[in-house]
Enzyme design. Structure first.
Site, PDB file in Angstrom:
ATOM      1  N   ASP A 103       0.870  -1.141   0.100  1.00 34.05           N
ATOM      2  CA  ASP A 103      -0.021   0.158  -0.320  1.00 34.05           C
ATOM      3  C   ASP A 103       0.798   1.213   0.043  1.00 34.05           C
ATOM      4  OD1 ASP A 103       0.819  -0.508   2.566  1.00 34.05           O
ATOM      5  OD2 ASP A 103      -0.961   0.270   3.654  1.00 34.05           O
ATOM      6  N   GLU A 104       2.154   1.024  -0.086  1.00 31.68           N
ATOM      7  CA  GLU A 104       2.820   2.454  -0.202  1.00 31.68           C
ATOM      8  C   GLU A 104       4.201   2.136  -1.193  1.00 31.68           C
ATOM      9  OE1 GLU A 104       4.950   3.849   3.378  1.00 31.68           O
ATOM     10  OE2 GLU A 104       4.497   1.894   4.325  1.00 31.68           O
TER      11      GLU A 104
END
Length: 353
Positions: A103-104
């Protein structure tokens, strides 16, 4: 040339995917993870975070903070597919993408491939594309280095954008509490508090010799960070060394059944991180610390990567069985996956519960 770095961080990623796919969960406190006595919160929605529910928290503690918390079993295959969609969007704008987890990621957009004119415009375009393609929101930090870009992405969450140009970098860092700095955990932050260091400005006012005397090898990083300096490039391919979890018990545990039960909870916490980093590995390592602080490790390697939590736990259980009984008990138990074979996962230390 001044770099143009974007840090993209999806907002409450796992929980947001679940709320997207199940309208009954929207606007309600949601935790992704197991609800049982040994369950662990893998992710929490913003509604749950208002009650103090956080990832890696035991589920029992999360329920005490938020009795109405709704638990959803994780669907890692869905999260991985959404992550692939997001990364495909990144690569429309640059080949220099450094994923940190599902997610990043960091992006170096110093070369304006899309001709949008600025890193801010690129970040806005990426966030709009993510919303259009996945129905999810992302926050972004834009700056001249990775350290500040990551700080900036957290500044206006959720669904926010923060741009810190070079002439404002040092002042931005000076204004923040040192507990926000990557690499400054609760123990280090508490130590700094005792030294009167609460903000980036306080840290900047201490010279290198002062920091070296108190923080050793970490001093150089702290000295540079307090001045908004970070020369690390965005690296498109990173391979983790190991990912795991461990727990130190309040009292020594000698009962075999309880140790086996605790190992299952530790395996759950570790596997959450394995899935977050899309990692697979061939070696499972058990860590045991005895009451006299003697620490031993036992490992088992496989010809093929360990691909699921049950196999991971079974390997750990076999290693533990070989060490039983332990008449004097165990004070720390840990389980780690290493020999990782998938690029794109950042090296992580064992995760205390």
């Amino acid at each position: 040339m001044t770099r143009k770095i974007i840090h993209i961080d999806m907002d409450a990623f796992y929980a947001s995917v679940e709320q997207r796919d199940d309208p009954a969960l929207r606007g309600r406190p949601v935790a992704v993870g197991g609800r049982g006595a040994r369950g662990v919160v893998a992710a929490a929605s913003y509604e749950a975070r208002r009650f103090g529910v956080r990832s890696a928290m035991p589920s029992s503690g999360a329920l005490r903070r938020c009795p109405d918390l709704l638990f959803v079993r994780p669907r890692f295959e869905v999260y991985a597919e959404v992550s692939r969609q997001i990364r495909a969007i990144f690569h429309d704008y640059t080949d220099l993408v450094e994923p940190l987890s599902l997610d990043e990621a960091y992006l170096d957009v110093s070369e304006d491939r899309a001709g949008l004119g600025s890193a801010q415009a690129i970040a806005e375009a990426i966030r709009a594309r993510i919303r259009e393609v996945t129905g999810l929101t992302a926050s972004a930090g834009v700056s001249y280095n990775k350290f500040i870009a990551k700080l900036a992405s957290d500044q206006n969450k959720p669904d926010g954008l923060c741009v810190i140009p070079p002439h404002k970098g040092a002042a931005f860092v000076a204004s923040l509490p040192v507990s926000r700095f990557h690499g400054v955990g609760p123990v280090t932050a508490a130590r700094m508090e005792r030294l009167g260091i609460r903000t980036g400005a306080d840290l900047r006012d201490r010279d290198l010799l002062f920091l070296q005397a108190r923080f050793g090898a970490h001093a150089g990083y702290l000295h540079r960070a307090a001045r908004g300096e970070d020369e690390r490039p965005v690296r498109a391919h990173r391979v983790s060394k190991s990912i795991g979890a461990e727990r130190t018990f309040d009292t020594n545990i000698a009962d075999a059944a309880e140790l086996i039960d605790r190992l299952a909870g530790i395996a759950d916490a570790a596997w959450v991180r394995v899935e977050r980093h899309q990692a697979r590995g061939r070696t499972v390592t058990l860590k045991l610390r005895h009451p006299d602080f003697t620490t031993i490790t036992r490992a088992r390697s496989f010809a093929d990567p360990v691909r699921d939590r049950d196999t991971f736990l079974a390997a750990g259980r076999l290693l533990l069985d070989r060490e039983l009984p332990v008449p004097n008990g165990i004070r720390l138990l840990g389980l780690t996956l290493s020999g990782l074979v998938v690029p794109g996962a950042e090296a992580q230390p064992a995760l205390p519960l």
